[in-house]
Design a protein around this motif. Structure first.
Motif, PDB file in Angstrom:
ATOM      1  N   PRO A 156      -6.119  -5.949  18.629  1.00  9.29           N
ATOM      2  CA  PRO A 156      -5.039  -5.177  19.064  1.00  9.29           C
ATOM      3  C   PRO A 156      -5.149  -3.626  18.802  1.00  9.29           C
ATOM      4  O   PRO A 156      -4.526  -3.156  19.597  1.00  9.29           O
ATOM      5  CB  PRO A 156      -3.848  -5.768  18.449  1.00  9.29           C
ATOM      6  N   ARG A 201       7.125  -8.163   3.626  1.00  7.53           N
ATOM      7  CA  ARG A 201       6.040  -8.817   4.152  1.00  7.53           C
ATOM      8  C   ARG A 201       5.175  -9.471   2.920  1.00  7.53           C
ATOM      9  O   ARG A 201       4.659 -10.687   3.269  1.00  7.53           O
ATOM     10  CB  ARG A 201       5.031  -7.811   5.019  1.00  7.53           C
ATOM     11  N   ALA A 230       0.482   0.321   5.201  1.00  9.33           N
ATOM     12  CA  ALA A 230      -0.522  -0.444   6.115  1.00  9.33           C
ATOM     13  C   ALA A 230       0.563  -1.390   7.146  1.00  9.33           C
ATOM     14  O   ALA A 230       0.286  -2.504   7.158  1.00  9.33           O
ATOM     15  CB  ALA A 230      -1.159  -1.164   5.213  1.00  9.33           C
ATOM     16  N   ALA A 231       1.467  -0.730   7.783  1.00 12.29           N
ATOM     17  CA  ALA A 231       2.249  -1.457   8.554  1.00 12.29           C
ATOM     18  C   ALA A 231       1.309  -1.896   9.868  1.00 12.29           C
ATOM     19  O   ALA A 231       0.592  -1.192  10.182  1.00 12.29           O
ATOM     20  CB  ALA A 231       3.487  -0.751   9.248  1.00 12.29           C
ATOM     21  N   PHE A 232       1.548  -3.108  10.306  1.00 14.11           N
ATOM     22  CA  PHE A 232       0.836  -3.640  11.428  1.00 14.11           C
ATOM     23  C   PHE A 232       1.607  -2.941  12.619  1.00 14.11           C
ATOM     24  O   PHE A 232       2.660  -3.578  13.071  1.00 14.11           O
ATOM     25  CB  PHE A 232       0.763  -5.164  11.662  1.00 14.11           C
ATOM     26  N   ALA A 289      -3.846  -7.758   5.684  1.00  9.87           N
ATOM     27  CA  ALA A 289      -3.937  -9.144   6.476  1.00  9.87           C
ATOM     28  C   ALA A 289      -4.409 -10.076   5.536  1.00  9.87           C
ATOM     29  O   ALA A 289      -4.199 -11.065   5.360  1.00  9.87           O
ATOM     30  CB  ALA A 289      -4.430  -8.858   7.871  1.00  9.87           C
ATOM     31  N   ARG A 292      -6.029 -10.879  15.251  1.00  8.08           N
ATOM     32  CA  ARG A 292      -4.461 -10.438  14.956  1.00  8.08           C
ATOM     33  C   ARG A 292      -4.106  -9.063  14.638  1.00  8.08           C
ATOM     34  O   ARG A 292      -3.165  -8.403  15.032  1.00  8.08           O
ATOM     35  CB  ARG A 292      -4.015 -11.381  14.115  1.00  8.08           C
ATOM     36  N   ILE A 293      -5.295  -8.236  13.979  1.00  2.21           N
ATOM     37  CA  ILE A 293      -5.006  -7.048  13.572  1.00  2.21           C
ATOM     38  C   ILE A 293      -5.906  -6.014  14.127  1.00  2.21           C
ATOM     39  O   ILE A 293      -5.593  -4.973  14.945  1.00  2.21           O
ATOM     40  CB  ILE A 293      -5.109  -7.015  11.918  1.00  2.21           C
ATOM     41  N   GLN A 343      -4.884  -1.710   7.141  1.00  5.31           N
ATOM     42  CA  GLN A 343      -4.120  -2.646   7.941  1.00  5.31           C
ATOM     43  C   GLN A 343      -4.923  -4.175   7.869  1.00  5.31           C
ATOM     44  O   GLN A 343      -4.299  -5.412   7.427  1.00  5.31           O
ATOM     45  CB  GLN A 343      -3.854  -2.829   9.450  1.00  5.31           C
ATOM     46  N   PHE A 375       1.037  -1.225   0.086  1.00 14.87           N
ATOM     47  CA  PHE A 375       0.072   0.004   0.023  1.00 14.87           C
ATOM     48  C   PHE A 375       0.863   1.237   0.187  1.00 14.87           C
ATOM     49  O   PHE A 375       1.937   1.357   0.498  1.00 14.87           O
ATOM     50  CB  PHE A 375      -1.051  -0.071   1.064  1.00 14.87           C
ATOM     51  N   PHE A 429       4.057 -12.345   9.227  1.00 14.25           N
ATOM     52  CA  PHE A 429       2.623 -12.560   9.534  1.00 14.25           C
ATOM     53  C   PHE A 429       1.766 -13.508   8.648  1.00 14.25           C
ATOM     54  O   PHE A 429       0.978 -14.419   8.912  1.00 14.25           O
ATOM     55  CB  PHE A 429       1.891 -11.259   9.395  1.00 14.25           C
ATOM     56  N   HIS A 487       1.264  -2.615  15.826  1.00 10.87           N
ATOM     57  CA  HIS A 487       1.481  -3.299  17.196  1.00 10.87           C
ATOM     58  C   HIS A 487       2.390  -4.437  17.178  1.00 10.87           C
ATOM     59  O   HIS A 487       2.586  -5.278  18.130  1.00 10.87           O
ATOM     60  CB  HIS A 487       0.115  -3.627  17.912  1.00 10.87           C
ATOM     61  N   LEU A 488       2.918  -4.720  16.044  1.00  6.89           N
ATOM     62  CA  LEU A 488       3.772  -5.958  15.892  1.00  6.89           C
ATOM     63  C   LEU A 488       5.223  -5.385  15.345  1.00  6.89           C
ATOM     64  O   LEU A 488       5.267  -4.384  14.566  1.00  6.89           O
ATOM     65  CB  LEU A 488       3.331  -6.718  14.840  1.00  6.89           C
TER      66      LEU A 488
END
Lengths: 327, 263
Positions: free
Chosen positions: B182, A145, A84-86, B165, B178-179, B161, A80, A97, A88-89
């Motif tokens: 959290p 990713r 669109a980074a996660f 995923a 998971r997304i 996000q 993106f 992932f 909380h990870l």
């Protein structure tokens, strides 16, 4: 073919965004979807990924009809514009992932994520969170990713759009090298013609929801299908009712069948010289080398004769008389 | 300058008269004869039963509203459907309607002599004058709290996000766990704490549907009122102090949770 798009139509509300799109993307190629904002390129990419459903038409990925498949069943990698980074990870968990949701063995995940982080030069950032990375690093993480799940096609939506010019240039060259290493079929969306020409093997020009032209960078630049493609891909000027590239205009002191023009201004921009002129009541400009400018001794008020050289000329959209040769 | 101090003084006086003085007095009255009467009061079987019943009702109400709150927020933020604005308005209804009205309305539907209530009764489920009715009433009055806490954070979190995923192969449920979860965890925790505080302190709706049977359907708030009316002031003050202490504790927890949502 890695991707085959057939007769795809899509509208949002009452607005038609994609009209009768037909497109073939060859396996292992690196293609650009190029066009102005609102031209439908991002929507087309999202239709290929399954993030949007087309109103009609089909999308075939690696020979399999994917039109009704959900994104998670298509095996595509998607990057993106805003990463669109996660959030909380960690970087490691972000890249892992896709493998984690596929329940791959821990050891395999560790090995694969290690390889990918090395590939995108983020080995030493594995334990950081996305907020602790720069924009360029985040986008490289997003790329790793997407590559982790070994997608059949990699789709990038304006991947460098949110980065500053310097980082953009670096990532461009880096994406090109990466593609030469990994060889995954890649499609990226951009509105920057220079970026498309720099990176892609093939350019798909999209405007107003339609495909205007498909071809190699040299093809679309030198043999544009129409005036829109021509003006979108590079500088143009008008001579005798035709669109011409300013560097394809020959200037000479002798008449010899050329169009007479009066020099208005001579601008020296380092290695090139921009000559602004008036011919037949119209502004026209040419881009010449310093050597040509010096040989003709160009000064404002001089009269020169202009002749378009062989390559790409396109009649103006208003349909003025002469047909460009070679088209 | 003077006007600023005057304003502060008025505000502090206002708070002191309305809040600090009454709550403080309850504390004072509870402990004025030491700790022993307090322990005796809260240790009576009725008080203990009221305490555990309150927790039980609050637990089920919070659980239901957490599930509904997450689902409702996802529905309102991520989906477009006709009647969405109507639903959004209805969710705020419990804030506007008096809890007593809620209780009466529930009796009209679930009372043993009403069609729905009678049918449930024949199946062996007594709703009104029983725990299920009290849970229903509490769910109703706490309905908007979780959903309204989660909604803005979910909106701000955005869809990208989740879409990322999906393209990485995660199913909807995996993506949610998971997304999404959290991403909204602090807002959710805040909403749950608010909901818990409201559920523990609920009086009006529960008073109507419970029937106030001592030792059976008497929650802590009902116990306070009942004890006070029966001139058992030590018990009333002790239970009130317990309620106030729980409320202050939950507010502190909420305060701790709140700032983490702003990035």
């Amino acid at each position: 073919m890695a991707i085959e798009v057939r007769e795809v139509n899509k509208s949002f509300g009452g607005t038609q965004v994609l009209t009768d799109i037909n497109l073939d993307i060859g396996s292992g190629s690196l293609s650009a979807l190029l066009g102005p904002s609102g031209g439908g390129k991002s929507t087309l990419l999202r239709v290929i990924a399954g993030l949007e459903q087309p109103d009609s038409g089909t999308v075939v990925i690696s020979g399999r009809d994917a039109t009704r498949l959900r994104p998670q069943q298509r095996n595509v990698g998607f990057v993106f514009q805003h990463y669109a980074a996660f959030k909380h990870l960690t970087v490691y968990r972000n890249v892992a992932f896709g493998l984690e949701v596929r329940r791959r063995p821990k050891a395999e995940i560790r090995r694969r994520v290690g390889e990918l982080l090395e590939l995108v030069h983020l080995e030493q950032f594995a334990g950081r969170y996305p907020a602790q990375l720069s924009g360029g690093q985040r986008q490289r993480m997003a790329l790793a990713r997407a590559l982790a799940v070994e997608p059949e096609v990699l789709l990038l939506d304006e991947p460098f759009g949110a980065l500053d010019a310097q980082v953009r240039k670096e990532l461009r060259a880096w994406l090109r090298r990466l593609h030469d290493e990994v060889h995954v079929t890649t499609v990226f969306v951009t509105h920057d013609q220079e970026e498309a020409m720099d990176v892609a093997d093939e350019i798909v020009v999209l405007a107003g929801g339609r495909v205007e032209q498909i071809g190699s960078p040299a093809d679309v630049y030198d043999h544009p299908a129409n005036s829109f493609v021509m003006s979108f891909l590079g500088p143009v000027t008008r001579l005798d009712g035709e669109l011409v590239r300013p560097h394809d205009i020959e200037l000479s002191a002798e008449p010899a069948g050329g169009t007479p023009a009066r020099v208005v201004r001579v601008v020296r921009l380092g290695f090139e010289v921009r000559v602004e002129m008036r011919a037949a009541g119209e502004d026209v400009w040419a881009q010449v080398t310093r050597e040509v400018a010096d040989r003709l001794d160009l000064k404002p008020g001089d009269t020169v004769h202009l002749r378009p050289s062989a390559a790409g000329r396109v009649p103006e959209p208003s349909g003025l008389t002469r047909q460009a040769p070679g088209l | 300058m003077a006007s600023r101090y005057a304003l502060r003084a008025v505000a502090l006086l206002y708070l002191a008269l309305l809040l600090v003085l009454p709550v403080g007095l309850i504390g004072y009255r509870t402990f004025q004869h030491g700790l022993a009467p307090f322990i005796d009061a809260v240790n009576s079987p009725d008080a203990r039963h009221a305490f555990w019943l309150t927790l039980e009702v609050a637990f089920w109400a919070v659980l239901a509203n957490t599930v509904f709150g997450i689902g409702g927020a996802v529905l309102l933020v991520r989906h477009h459907f006709p009647g969405k604005r109507l639903l959004s308005t209805l969710i705020d209804l419990p804030l506007a309607v008096s809890p007593v009205v809620v209780g009466l309305a529930l009796i009209l539907v679930y009372g043993a002599n009403e069609p729905v209530g009678g049918w449930l009764q024949r199946l062996g489920l007594q709703v009104i004058f029983s725990v299920p009715g009290m849970v229903l009433a509490t769910i109703f009055v706490c309905l908007p709290l979780v959903i309204r806490a989660v909604e803005p954070v979910l909106l701000q979190l955005g869809e990208e996000q989740e879409q990322a995923a999906h393209t990485l192969g995660a199913s909807r449920w995996q993506t949610f766990l998971r997304i999404t979860l959290p991403g909204i965890r602090w807002a959710l925790a805040y909403g749950v704490v608010l909901c818990l505080a409201r559920a523990l302190g609920e009086y009006g709706a529960v008073a109507v549907v419970s029937g106030r049977v001592v030792g059976e359907t008497q929650t802590l708030t009902l116990f306070v009122e009942d004890s006070f009316n029966n001139f058992n002031q030590p018990a009333a003050f002790a239970a009130a102090t317990v309620l106030a202490a729980i409320a202050i504790l939950t507010l502190l927890v909420a305060k701790l949770l709140r700032p983490k949502d702003s990035p």
